[in-house]
Design a protein around this motif. Structure first.
Motif, PDB file in Angstrom:
ATOM      1  N   VAL B 365      42.605  35.380  31.315  1.00 22.61           N
ATOM      2  CA  VAL B 365      42.653  36.530  32.367  1.00 22.61           C
ATOM      3  C   VAL B 365      41.348  36.718  32.755  1.00 22.61           C
ATOM      4  CG1 VAL B 365      43.409  38.763  32.801  1.00 22.61           C
ATOM      5  CG2 VAL B 365      45.018  37.088  31.852  1.00 22.61           C
ATOM      6  N   ILE B 366      40.772  36.646  33.771  1.00 20.90           N
ATOM      7  CA  ILE B 366      39.437  36.602  34.022  1.00 20.90           C
ATOM      8  C   ILE B 366      38.833  38.152  34.169  1.00 20.90           C
ATOM      9  CG2 ILE B 366      37.443  35.857  35.576  1.00 20.90           C
ATOM     10  CD1 ILE B 366      39.116  33.615  34.447  1.00 20.90           C
ATOM     11  N   PRO B 367      39.698  39.095  34.707  1.00 19.49           N
ATOM     12  CA  PRO B 367      38.977  40.442  34.656  1.00 19.49           C
ATOM     13  C   PRO B 367      38.856  40.920  33.151  1.00 19.49           C
ATOM     14  CG  PRO B 367      40.961  40.275  36.037  1.00 19.49           C
ATOM     15  CD  PRO B 367      40.750  39.081  35.265  1.00 19.49           C
ATOM     16  N   GLU B 368      39.516  40.119  32.273  1.00 16.02           N
ATOM     17  CA  GLU B 368      39.277  40.639  30.991  1.00 16.02           C
ATOM     18  C   GLU B 368      38.055  40.064  30.376  1.00 16.02           C
ATOM     19  OE1 GLU B 368      40.250  39.045  27.341  1.00 16.02           O
ATOM     20  OE2 GLU B 368      42.499  39.482  27.840  1.00 16.02           O
ATOM     21  N   ILE B 369      37.882  39.054  30.874  1.00 14.37           N
ATOM     22  CA  ILE B 369      36.651  38.118  30.240  1.00 14.37           C
ATOM     23  C   ILE B 369      35.338  38.756  30.725  1.00 14.37           C
ATOM     24  CG2 ILE B 369      35.258  36.157  30.360  1.00 14.37           C
ATOM     25  CD1 ILE B 369      37.841  34.712  30.525  1.00 14.37           C
ATOM     26  N   ASP B 370      35.264  39.161  31.903  1.00 11.54           N
ATOM     27  CA  ASP B 370      34.311  39.919  32.686  1.00 11.54           C
ATOM     28  C   ASP B 370      34.138  41.467  32.371  1.00 11.54           C
ATOM     29  OD1 ASP B 370      32.741  38.104  33.682  1.00 11.54           O
ATOM     30  OD2 ASP B 370      33.532  37.871  35.438  1.00 11.54           O
ATOM     31  N   ARG B 371      35.033  42.124  32.202  1.00 14.27           N
ATOM     32  CA  ARG B 371      35.144  43.300  31.928  1.00 14.27           C
ATOM     33  C   ARG B 371      34.410  44.426  33.091  1.00 14.27           C
ATOM     34  NH1 ARG B 371      34.796  41.468  26.934  1.00 14.27           N
ATOM     35  NH2 ARG B 371      32.750  41.985  26.532  1.00 14.27           N
TER      36      ARG B 371
END
Lengths: 147, 371
Positions: B365-371
């Motif tokens: 889940v990309i938003p969680e990787i980038d924060r």
């Protein structure tokens, strides 16, 4: 060699079983809701954007204490009050603006209100290409609703 | 199937995967050095959706940061809500009523099932099978309706509060949760018939995308990725939080370490989550759902950490408090970041199509990787 034929058999069987699931689903009732011809039932606790609550006389319950404004994480709420016209104690709300473009519907404004003066609306059909359409004057909204 | 590229003088070319690519599920870009169809090296490039969530946590009061953690991972938002709330509760020394703990567990586990169902649909979609997504969404919709009726939202919930939950659940919700458990148990064999035992899926996943337990340890991978490599580590069992110690459930793990093992771990986890929900619905006590909490929280100065098991692995919140209303440092440890880090090493020498299957099995889940 026997492994090859065994895999051929089990593989074909797995495809047939999967096809069986598809065929069963084909003859089972349709679950898709044909929105907008049908609309879903909105649950009691649904969190739409906030709106002011009126008392029995149709006037807003809000006393412009500003607790919601302070509780809001994103600064969506601007509330202003004025002295009561009948000369009584306290204030009444004279201006209440919600900037819904920043709101994340966390519900801390509703939670912080000690007078039960704001509540969640059930609005969900919100779409616009203009930013101004999401900046609500809630006091005006309440007055329009009452009239 | 995979080959190892040893000759550095091979004629290679660079391929950009993303940032807009259907298989990366968001704005993830992977720079691939390719030798024909085979990957020589891969480098994930991050930062396209960086929102400074940690900095926001240091600029807002503890209560004002509440809506942010669920927006890291929009698919298992309640786990993130829970992780943050429990970290602050640990820092401020707040006791939570038992009924609230049970409600938290039921909602979080329902959310985990919803997250795994969406992953199941999207993963098979990556592999080229469209229909399982529709079956998964049918079941997921039941969970979303249930959670909407108590939390008021369908995706980015902000339901848990310091010292309890936003509002109490009614008997309808508990009955609905039980009915869902029954329905899902009847539907699970159907998923196995349709997808798990399908020969095409097995051929695409089995013995492909190998990740060893050692590689997981090296990169700090947790969750189903680690359990798919044979390590039965789950924060819910290793360091039981909330009321998880009162339930009887197993931690599924498969030693193979291939994409198929990770697939089966998640499918088994759905069944285990259903067991937890059923027990919690039976055991839930009466009582208050929210403890008395001071309006402005000022945790005593110190360093606090709390981790929960989110759908993708260990989510940890580290709060360094200086005794004021805002955190001095807010560190969010998200599982997908570590899980993605091993992608570069794991996909070396693989076919591009297999690497995408491997990426899908990591459940990013990309938003969680980038924060």
């Amino acid at each position: 060699m026997s492994g090859y034929f065994k895999e051929l058999f089990t593989g074909t069987k797995s495809l047939a079983v999967g096809m069986g699931v598809t065929i069963r689903a084909f003859f089972s009732p349709v679950v898709t809701m044909q929105y907008p011809y049908e609309t879903p039932k909105i649950p009691e606790r649904f969190r739409g954007h906030i709106e002011l609550v009126a008392d029995d006389e149709g006037k807003p319950k809000c006393v412009a204490c500003g607790m919601c404004q302070r509780a809001c994480p994103s600064g969506c709420i601007t509330v202003k009050g004025k002295k009561r016209e009948d000369g009584g104690k306290g204030k009444v709300v004279s201006f209440y603006r919600l900037d819904f473009t920043k709101c994340s519907l966390c519900g801390q404004c509703v939670e912080s209100c000690k007078f039960d003066a704001i509540t969640f609306s059930k609005e969900y059909n919100l779409a616009s290409t203009r930013k101004e359409d999401f900046i609500y004057d809630l006091l005006k909204r309440l007055q329009e609703k009452n009239s | 199937m995979s080959v190892t590229v040893t000759d550095p003088n091979l004629e290679t070319f660079v391929l950009n995967l993303g940032p807009q690519h259907p298989a990366t599920h968001g704005v993830l870009r992977v720079k691939l050095v390719m030798d024909g169809e085979y990957i020589v090296s891969a480098e994930p490039v991050l930062g396209y959706i960086h929102r400074m969530q940690e900095k926001m946590g240091e600029n807002r009061t503890y209560a004002q940061f509440l809506p942010n953690p669920p927006r890291l991972d929009y698919l298992s938002a309640l786990s993130y809500n829970l992780g943050y709330v429990m970290a602050v509760e640990r820092a401020a020394g707040i006791e939570v009523p038992e009924r609230a703990e049970y409600i938290r567990v039921i909602c979080t586990e329902l959310n985990r099932v919803a997250s795994h169902l969406l992953w199941h649909g999207a993963f098979i979609l990556d592999l080229g099978g469209f229909t399982p997504l529709l079956y998964a969404f049918d079941d997921r919709e039941q969970i979303l309706d249930l959670l909407e009726s108590v939390t008021g939202a369908r995706l980015t919930y902000c339901y848990f509060r310091f010292g309890g939950v936003y509002n109490d659940v009614d008997d309808d919700f508990l009955a609905g949760a039980k009915a869902f458990v029954k329905r899902m148990r009847e539907r699970l064999p159907m998923y196995h018939d349709l997808v798990t035992n399908n020969i095409i899926l097995i051929k695409r996943l089995k013995d492909i995308g190998f990740i060893s337990a050692e590689m997981c340890r090296k990169y700090g991978a947790t969750g189903p990725v680690l359990r798919g490599s044979g390590v039965a580590y789950d924060v819910r069992k290793a360091e039981p939080y909330s009321v998880y110690s009162e339930f009887d459930f197993d931690i599924p793990s498969y030693p193979e370490g291939d994409s198929y093992a990770r697939y089966r771990v998640r499918m088994d986890e759905i069944a285990e989550s259903l067991r937890i929900i059923e027990q919690a619905c039976d055991k839930i006590p009466d009582g208050p759902v929210r403890a008395k909490v001071p309006k402005t929280l000022k945790p005593p100065p110190g360093d606090y950490y709390h981790a929960v098991e989110a759908a993708r692995g260990e989510f940890g919140v580290r709060i360094v408090s200086d005794g004021t209303t805002k955190a001095y440092r807010m560190k969010l440890r998200s599982p997908s970041y570590s899980n993605l880090s091993l992608f570069g090493e794991a996909c070396e020498g693989m076919l591009l199509a297999d690497a995408l299957a491997l990426m899908g099995s990591l459940d990013l889940v990309i938003p969680e990787i980038d924060r």
